[in-house]
Write a protein that holds these residues in place. Structure first.
Motif, mmCIF file in Angstrom:
data_model
loop_
_atom_site.group_PDB
_atom_site.id
_atom_site.type_symbol
_atom_site.label_atom_id
_atom_site.label_comp_id
_atom_site.label_asym_id
_atom_site.label_seq_id
_atom_site.Cartn_x
_atom_site.Cartn_y
_atom_site.Cartn_z
ATOM 1 N N LYS A 158 0.745 -1.424 0.086
ATOM 2 C CA LYS A 158 -0.163 0.025 -0.150
ATOM 3 C C LYS A 158 0.916 1.244 0.023
ATOM 4 O O LYS A 158 1.831 1.191 0.627
ATOM 5 C CB LYS A 158 -0.808 -0.008 1.162
ATOM 6 N N VAL A 172 0.468 5.638 0.137
ATOM 7 C CA VAL A 172 -0.501 6.726 0.570
ATOM 8 C C VAL A 172 0.436 7.817 -0.062
ATOM 9 O O VAL A 172 1.307 8.158 -0.071
ATOM 10 C CB VAL A 172 -0.442 6.791 2.040
ATOM 11 N N VAL A 182 -2.829 5.609 7.195
ATOM 12 C CA VAL A 182 -1.306 4.663 7.445
ATOM 13 C C VAL A 182 -1.540 3.638 8.309
ATOM 14 O O VAL A 182 -1.799 3.930 9.560
ATOM 15 C CB VAL A 182 -0.138 5.743 7.934
ATOM 16 N N THR A 193 0.738 -0.430 5.096
ATOM 17 C CA THR A 193 1.206 0.521 4.219
ATOM 18 C C THR A 193 2.723 0.510 3.895
ATOM 19 O O THR A 193 3.413 0.515 5.104
ATOM 20 C CB THR A 193 1.002 1.996 5.086
ATOM 21 N N THR A 251 4.341 7.364 10.274
ATOM 22 C CA THR A 251 5.072 6.190 9.159
ATOM 23 C C THR A 251 5.903 5.455 10.141
ATOM 24 O O THR A 251 6.270 4.270 10.057
ATOM 25 C CB THR A 251 5.822 6.814 7.958
ATOM 26 N N ALA A 302 6.127 2.121 8.195
ATOM 27 C CA ALA A 302 6.305 2.340 6.729
ATOM 28 C C ALA A 302 7.341 3.295 6.553
ATOM 29 O O ALA A 302 7.860 4.123 7.333
ATOM 30 C CB ALA A 302 5.002 3.093 6.419
#
Length: 375
Positions: free
Chosen positions: A114, A116, A164, A168, A197, A202
């Motif tokens: 994923k 974003v 998130v 992600t 994040t 992520a």
């Protein structure tokens, strides 16, 4: 036979020097677009010309699996000037390739898919970076694009926090949007994205294709926001207009980046040009100079044209002037009547991205011309 992708302007450019371009008739143009920020130290800077031509006389090209002095030196320069803990460098040919690599590296290193991205974002025109670009007009007729991209409102911390999660791989974001209209965000917002994040495991990708290399008043916009990403991408003026992009990564990304490659990864000539460009930017203090001249230009625009425009926004010498009518005719009048080249950023935003070497007197010329065409 003519080209079919670009809509050509009625000015045939012949040469450039410093902050000026000249057409085939000898007409001088003050370049406040720099071909989308591609000439940060000005056109044909002597040190960049010497570095590139000197390298041309020795070796045009050798593939990156063979070490070469110019490329190795550039690796070291970029690692030194990058935000702290980002010292792994991948070289390519453009900004969109730098972002493609960033997305691939993040997916491989995290084992997730994923991505974003944000509304009004522009990250490039190849299939992966295009999938993370917001406007449908760039995508029409090119689908299906890469899967797994979710868009959230630019500047909305709550929307970002909700998006998130543990699926992600990365958030890709411009610290100051360029193509989307010169849209800044707060330091608090960008720092909150960094926290989200990191908490989710992520990668944070800062797209500094347009904001980097001193454009916003710091060498990197990341420095202005006190944010250290996991991946930072740069291109545009990195080699003063020669085709070069870079993806800069933290160790945890570089150590598990996967199988990636490029035939023309950091050729000797573009590496030499980039090394000279970076040296001039640092030695001449161009980020601080951009901060000073940019602040002056914004202040003068607001003071003299406040009733004729909607807003002035941006940082350093990355400035957007939102006007009350379409920007295309304004750009034409500036060029043909006043010898000033600028850029659009949407239908009603005039975008100014001059060489970082422009002075206050050049800013005065632009404001004078704007006053003439707007009033």
């Amino acid at each position: 036979m003519s080209g079919f992708v670009f809509s050509e302007k009625p000015i045939r450019i012949d040469r450039g020097e410093g902050v000026y371009l000249y057409d085939t008739n000898g007409t001088e143009y003050l370049d406040f677009g720099a071909s989308y920020a591609c000439t940060p130290v000005g056109h044909c800077h002597p040190e960049v010309v010497d570095a590139a031509t000197g390298q041309l006389e020795e070796l045009f090209y050798v593939q990156a699996s063979y070490p070469h002095a110019a490329r190795t030196a550039l690796y070291e320069q970029l690692a030194r000037v990058a935000p702290v803990d980002i010292d792994n460098v991948w070289l390519c040919n453009s900004g969109t390739e730098a972002n493609e690599a960033a997305l691939k590296f993040a997916r491989h290193a995290t084992g997730r898919s994923k991505i974003v991205a944000t509304t009004q974002a522009f990250h490039g025109r190849t299939m992966g970076s295009l999938a993370a670009t917001w406007k449908d007009e760039y995508k029409e007729g090119f689908g299906p694009l890469a899967d797994g991209v979710e868009f959230v409102e630019y500047g909305d911390s709550e929307a970002m926090a909700a998006a998130v999660d543990d699926e992600t791989a990365a958030v890709i974001i411009e610290p100051l949007q360029g193509e989307g209209g010169i849209n800044p965000v707060s330091k608090k917002y960008l720092q909150s994205v960094r926290v989200e994040t990191a908490t989710a495991g992520a990668a944070l990708i800062l797209d500094e294709i347009q904001t980097g290399l001193g454009r916003t008043g710091e060498l990197w916009a990341a420095d202005k926001y006190d944010v250290v990403p996991d991946i930072l991408t740069t291109a545009k003026g990195l080699a003063s207009g020669l085709p070069l992009g870079a993806t800069l990564c933290r160790d945890w990304i570089a150590e598990d980046a996967g199988n990636h490659g490029s035939t023309f990864s950091g050729g000797p000539v573009v590496s030499a040009a980039a090394g000279a460009t970076l040296e001039v930017i640092e030695r001449e203090g161009l980020p601080a100079h951009a901060a000073d001249v940019g602040a002056y230009l914004r202040e003068e625009t607001e003071a003299r044209l406040g009733d004729e425009i909607r807003e002035v926004r941006g940082h350093g010498l990355m400035i957007g002037i939102e006007v009350k009518r379409g920007s295309n005719r304004l750009l034409r009048d500036l060029a043909l009547e006043h010898g000033i080249l600028a850029l659009p950023a949407g239908r009603t935003v005039l975008r100014l991205l001059p060489p970082l070497t422009v002075e206050r007197e050049h800013a005065d010329e632009v404001v004078d011309a704007l006053e003439a065409v707007l009033t």
